[in-house]
Design an enzyme around this catalytic site. Structure first.
Site, short mmCIF file in Angstrom:
data_model
loop_
_atom_site.label_atom_id
_atom_site.label_comp_id
_atom_site.label_asym_id
_atom_site.label_seq_id
_atom_site.Cartn_x
_atom_site.Cartn_y
_atom_site.Cartn_z
N LEU A 1 -0.41 -3.10 0.54
CA LEU A 1 0.29 -3.68 1.69
C LEU A 1 0.48 -5.18 1.47
O LEU A 1 -0.18 -6.01 2.08
CB LEU A 1 -0.49 -3.42 2.98
CG LEU A 1 -0.24 -2.08 3.62
CD1 LEU A 1 -1.02 -1.95 4.92
CD2 LEU A 1 1.24 -1.86 3.89
N HIS A 2 1.38 -5.51 0.56
CA HIS A 2 1.66 -6.89 0.23
C HIS A 2 3.16 -7.09 0.23
O HIS A 2 3.91 -6.18 -0.12
CB HIS A 2 1.06 -7.20 -1.15
CG HIS A 2 0.83 -8.65 -1.38
ND1 HIS A 2 -0.06 -9.38 -0.63
CD2 HIS A 2 1.37 -9.51 -2.27
CE1 HIS A 2 -0.06 -10.63 -1.06
NE2 HIS A 2 0.81 -10.73 -2.05
N ALA A 3 3.63 -8.23 0.65
CA ALA A 3 5.03 -8.62 0.63
C ALA A 3 5.95 -7.58 1.27
O ALA A 3 5.89 -7.35 2.46
CB ALA A 3 5.46 -8.98 -0.78
N PRO B 1 6.25 -4.14 1.23
CA PRO B 1 5.69 -3.03 2.00
C PRO B 1 5.08 -3.48 3.33
O PRO B 1 5.24 -2.80 4.34
CB PRO B 1 4.61 -2.45 1.07
CG PRO B 1 5.06 -2.83 -0.29
CD PRO B 1 5.70 -4.18 -0.13
#
Length: 89
Positions: free
Chosen positions: A14-16, A18
């Site tokens: 769950l980075h950037a 997404p």
């Protein structure tokens, strides 16, 4: 209160991108949704900073909770979203 557990499918977690797609979907529900690792404190799922600070990685489980009318259906949709590799789309 509705609750679901889901495994993060996105290759970068769950980075950037997404995280942004997830937060956008949360905000569209109109519900107060929280996300966290099992057994840890949850964060506000409508906050991009909160979601990114969670640092959920590919293959990790997270717990989503929501309260209110349509919470079950909303969480089903959010689980389906997190179950896809959002970086591959």
């Amino acid at each position: 209160m509705a609750q679901r557990t889901v495994t993060i499918a996105s290759s970068v977690g769950l980075h950037a991108r997404p995280a942004a797609l997830f937060v956008e979907a949360v905000n569209e529900t109109g519900l107060e949704v929280e996300i966290g690792r099992p057994g840890d404190d949850a964060v506000d799922a409508s906050s991009i900073l909160g979601v990114m600070a969670l640092g959920a990685k590919h293959g990790e489980e997270v717990v989503l909770t929501a309260d209110g009318d349509g919470a079950e259906e909303a969480l089903d949709g959010l689980v389906a979203l997190l179950s896809r590799d959002l970086d591959a789309e």
